[in-house]
Motif scaffolding. Structure first.
Motif: not given
Length: 94
Positions: A62-70, A54-60
């Protein structure tokens, strides 16, 4: 400016979706693969370790916002249509 009505609608929809996921999981007709995917989605959402930190800006984040819904989407799609509809109707009645 944030529209409070929109935030309230998102909150209410999230509650309904969580309730639907609970009902589908509890239904004995739900395939095992669907239940496993639901558990993986919940575990990933709650796990302190991410694929992308999560410390990587935006992408950190973003993975939570994409992987869980998918994962949730795939889990729901593997549920038989009649099981989904019956449980969806129960959520709407509440």
């Amino acid at each position: 400016m944030v529209d409070m009505r929109k935030l309230k609608e998102i909150k209410n929809n999230a509650k309904k979706y969580i309730e639907l996921a609970k009902l589908i999981y509890a239904d004995s007709r739900t395939p095992r693969v669907s239940k496993i995917l639901l558990w993986i989605a919940i575990a990933y959402a709650l796990a302190p370790v991410d694929l992308i930190p999560d410390f990587i800006p935006v992408i950190g984040s973003l993975d939570d916002m994409v992987i869980v819904p998918v994962l949730l989407y795939i889990a729901i799609k593997t549920v038989p249509k009649n099981v989904y509809i019956e449980n969806y109707v129960q959520v709407l009645r509440k």
